[in-house]
Design a protein around this motif. Structure first.
Motif, PDB file in Angstrom:
ATOM      1  N   TRP A   1       0.700  -1.182   0.063  1.00  0.00           N
ATOM      2  CA  TRP A   1       0.004  -0.007   0.058  1.00  0.00           C
ATOM      3  C   TRP A   1       0.766   1.216   0.238  1.00  0.00           C
ATOM      4  CZ3 TRP A   1      -4.902  -0.760  -0.728  1.00  0.00           C
ATOM      5  CH2 TRP A   1      -5.375  -2.036  -0.396  1.00  0.00           C
ATOM      6  N   VAL A   2       0.403   2.350  -0.495  1.00  0.00           N
ATOM      7  CA  VAL A   2       0.921   3.776  -0.295  1.00  0.00           C
ATOM      8  C   VAL A   2      -0.002   4.475   0.159  1.00  0.00           C
ATOM      9  CG1 VAL A   2       1.900   5.514  -1.897  1.00  0.00           C
ATOM     10  CG2 VAL A   2       2.508   3.196  -2.357  1.00  0.00           C
ATOM     11  N   ALA A   3       0.416   5.265   1.291  1.00  0.00           N
ATOM     12  CA  ALA A   3      -0.631   6.153   1.877  1.00  0.00           C
ATOM     13  C   ALA A   3      -0.236   7.753   1.590  1.00  0.00           C
ATOM     14  CB  ALA A   3      -0.733   6.039   3.443  1.00  0.00           C
ATOM     15  N   TYR A   4      -1.017   8.598   1.469  1.00  0.00           N
ATOM     16  CA  TYR A   4      -0.554  10.096   1.121  1.00  0.00           C
ATOM     17  C   TYR A   4      -1.618  11.138   1.540  1.00  0.00           C
ATOM     18  CZ  TYR A   4      -3.478   9.370  -3.057  1.00  0.00           C
ATOM     19  OH  TYR A   4      -4.416   9.222  -3.838  1.00  0.00           O
ATOM     20  N   VAL A   5      -1.235  12.233   1.480  1.00  0.00           N
ATOM     21  CA  VAL A   5      -2.105  13.428   1.690  1.00  0.00           C
ATOM     22  C   VAL A   5      -2.739  14.048   0.597  1.00  0.00           C
ATOM     23  CG1 VAL A   5      -2.368  15.634   2.935  1.00  0.00           C
ATOM     24  CG2 VAL A   5      -0.962  13.857   4.005  1.00  0.00           C
ATOM     25  N   ALA A   6      -3.849  14.229   0.295  1.00  0.00           N
ATOM     26  CA  ALA A   6      -4.282  14.847  -0.801  1.00  0.00           C
ATOM     27  C   ALA A   6      -5.264  16.333  -0.596  1.00  0.00           C
ATOM     28  CB  ALA A   6      -5.528  13.762  -1.629  1.00  0.00           C
ATOM     29  N   TYR A   7      -4.679  17.179  -1.119  1.00  0.00           N
ATOM     30  CA  TYR A   7      -5.551  18.523  -1.164  1.00  0.00           C
ATOM     31  C   TYR A   7      -6.319  18.637  -2.270  1.00  0.00           C
ATOM     32  CZ  TYR A   7      -1.764  20.339   1.869  1.00  0.00           C
ATOM     33  OH  TYR A   7      -0.855  20.561   3.011  1.00  0.00           O
ATOM     34  N   GLY A   8      -7.447  19.234  -2.237  1.00  0.00           N
ATOM     35  CA  GLY A   8      -8.168  19.648  -3.125  1.00  0.00           C
ATOM     36  C   GLY A   8      -7.959  20.497  -4.196  1.00  0.00           C
ATOM     37  N   LYS A   9      -7.950  19.957  -5.536  1.00  0.00           N
ATOM     38  CA  LYS A   9      -7.603  20.531  -6.746  1.00  0.00           C
ATOM     39  C   LYS A   9      -7.350  22.106  -6.707  1.00  0.00           C
ATOM     40  CE  LYS A   9      -8.141  21.204 -11.470  1.00  0.00           C
ATOM     41  NZ  LYS A   9      -9.008  20.685 -12.780  1.00  0.00           N
ATOM     42  N   ASP A  10      -8.502  22.876  -6.102  1.00  0.00           N
ATOM     43  CA  ASP A  10      -8.571  24.218  -6.310  1.00  0.00           C
ATOM     44  C   ASP A  10      -8.352  24.858  -4.677  1.00  0.00           C
ATOM     45  OD1 ASP A  10      -9.255  24.132  -8.813  1.00  0.00           O
ATOM     46  OD2 ASP A  10     -11.454  23.717  -8.059  1.00  0.00           O
ATOM     47  N   ASP A  11      -7.676  24.142  -3.638  1.00  0.00           N
ATOM     48  CA  ASP A  11      -7.470  24.472  -2.599  1.00  0.00           C
ATOM     49  C   ASP A  11      -6.003  25.159  -2.294  1.00  0.00           C
ATOM     50  OD1 ASP A  11     -10.043  23.874  -1.802  1.00  0.00           O
ATOM     51  OD2 ASP A  11      -9.551  21.952  -0.614  1.00  0.00           O
ATOM     52  N   VAL A  12      -5.289  24.660  -3.020  1.00  0.00           N
ATOM     53  CA  VAL A  12      -3.900  25.185  -2.945  1.00  0.00           C
ATOM     54  C   VAL A  12      -3.117  25.068  -4.400  1.00  0.00           C
ATOM     55  CG1 VAL A  12      -3.332  24.044  -0.770  1.00  0.00           C
ATOM     56  CG2 VAL A  12      -2.973  22.552  -2.702  1.00  0.00           C
ATOM     57  N   ALA A  13      -2.130  25.732  -4.579  1.00  0.00           N
ATOM     58  CA  ALA A  13      -1.236  25.644  -5.699  1.00  0.00           C
ATOM     59  C   ALA A  13      -0.523  24.321  -5.692  1.00  0.00           C
ATOM     60  CB  ALA A  13      -0.248  26.854  -5.515  1.00  0.00           C
ATOM     61  N   PRO A  14      -0.230  23.655  -6.893  1.00  0.00           N
ATOM     62  CA  PRO A  14       0.376  22.316  -7.104  1.00  0.00           C
ATOM     63  C   PRO A  14       1.484  22.113  -6.177  1.00  0.00           C
ATOM     64  CG  PRO A  14      -0.634  22.965  -9.046  1.00  0.00           C
ATOM     65  CD  PRO A  14      -0.677  24.267  -8.224  1.00  0.00           C
ATOM     66  N   GLY A  15       2.271  23.206  -6.230  1.00  0.00           N
ATOM     67  CA  GLY A  15       3.556  23.109  -5.385  1.00  0.00           C
ATOM     68  C   GLY A  15       3.694  23.634  -4.055  1.00  0.00           C
ATOM     69  N   ASP A  16       2.324  23.700  -3.475  1.00  0.00           N
ATOM     70  CA  ASP A  16       2.326  24.040  -2.147  1.00  0.00           C
ATOM     71  C   ASP A  16       1.679  23.129  -1.099  1.00  0.00           C
ATOM     72  OD1 ASP A  16       2.662  26.053   0.309  1.00  0.00           O
ATOM     73  OD2 ASP A  16       1.075  27.445  -0.556  1.00  0.00           O
ATOM     74  N   HIS A  17       2.189  23.021   0.125  1.00  0.00           N
ATOM     75  CA  HIS A  17       1.365  22.196   0.733  1.00  0.00           C
ATOM     76  C   HIS A  17       1.260  22.665   2.611  1.00  0.00           C
ATOM     77  CE1 HIS A  17       5.771  21.026   1.458  1.00  0.00           C
ATOM     78  NE2 HIS A  17       5.553  20.718   2.292  1.00  0.00           N
TER      79      HIS A  17
END
Length: 297
Positions: A229-245
């Motif tokens: 398995w691979v777990a990860y964090v997902a941000y909404g497409k329009d919630d952040v710039a792609p390069g920002d977390h």
């Protein structure tokens, strides 16, 4: 990270005053979510020890260990490294801790190793900024994201230092490199396709493969100890710039088969930065540790 930022400004930025943290665990099969401890300060990025007894995390620039059986918290002595960030990992044999520490001279993150029980840090990456994410299963190399010449790419280096090896050079941000349990591959996240997405490449940087293609920004792939398995964090497409977390966002913890396929949302939470920056799988490959947050006041 602003390279002109002094260390005092940086400390205020990462402290996120007025934030409450919840150290949690999650059974990925049943969905059972358990709050292990609540903190009135920011804690981040739990690593699970191989014996399943402790979680190692950073808070206020220091490293700490949390005993799951008793709830006891103890400080890990990191010597002069008192500005540790949320990019830290344990060695495969669980005798060493590798940390990313903001050095005082330029507030740039550099990587160090020290005994897991505490001790004097040993510099691995003289150049900064360098943000640690992976330790090879044979214990020989570290994988990290680093800015060199204005470009953030993925590098590896011997655990005792020496020349660093650049693995990516595609335009855009590459981050979050982590070895698969067999050491043959490195998972990472990249903006090369537009959104931040999950990729996998050979351990030498060859054969990059787009593993998770979805309408969201995926960060920090973490492979389960059994490699399934691979777990990860997902941000909404329009919630952040792609390069920002950033922190303080509604995000999802997702899991996807390591062979690829459709992801599954495990939980939605208020978090982001600090929630799941490093590998947080339990040895049973069934349970994840993570941090959720709440703004106080």
């Amino acid at each position: 990270m602003d390279m002109n930022m002094d260390i005092h400004t940086l400390r205020k930025l990462v402290a996120r005053d007025g934030t409450r943290s919840f150290l949690e665990t999650l059974d990925i099969h049943t969905g059972e979510r358990t709050v292990r401890k609540t903190f009135d300060v920011v804690i981040e990025a739990p690593n699970w020890t191989r014996d399943g007894r402790r979680l190692v995390y950073n808070s206020q620039g220091r490293m700490h260990a949390f005993e799951l059986a008793t709830g006891e918290v103890s400080a890990i002595d990191t010597g002069f490294a008192t500005d540790c960030n949320n990019d830290h990992v344990l060695s495969p044999d669980n005798t060493q801790l590798a940390i990313s520490h903001f050095t005082n001279e330029d507030a740039a993150s550099r990587i160090y190793t020290l005994p897991l029980g505490g001790g004097a840090p040993v510099l691995v990456t003289p150049q900064g900024p360098s943000y640690l994410h992976g330790w090879s299963p044979d214990g020989a190399r570290l994988a990290y994201c680093a800015e060199r010449g204005g470009q953030y790419d993925i590098y590896t280096i011997g655990v005792h230092g020496g020349p660093e090896t650049r693995l990516t050079d595609t335009p855009g941000l590459d981050d979050g490199p982590e070895y698969s349990p067999d050491g043959r591959s490195i998972w990472f996240n990249s903006t090369r396709s537009g959104l931040m997405q999950l990729w996998r490449m050979d351990a030498d940087g060859g054969n990059p493969t787009h593993m998770v293609q979805e309408d969201a920004n995926g960060w920090f792939p973490h492979v389960s100890p059994d490699g399934q398995w691979v777990a990860y964090v997902a941000y909404g497409k329009d919630d952040v710039a792609p390069g920002d977390h950033p922190p303080d966002k509604w995000v999802e913890l997702r899991v996807v088969p390591a062979s690829g396929g459709v992801s599954r949302t495990l939980v939605k939470l208020f978090g982001g930065q600090g929630t799941l920056n490093v590998n947080s799988w339990a040895p049973d490959s069934r349970t994840l540790a993570f941090v959720s947050y709440e703004r106080m006041g």
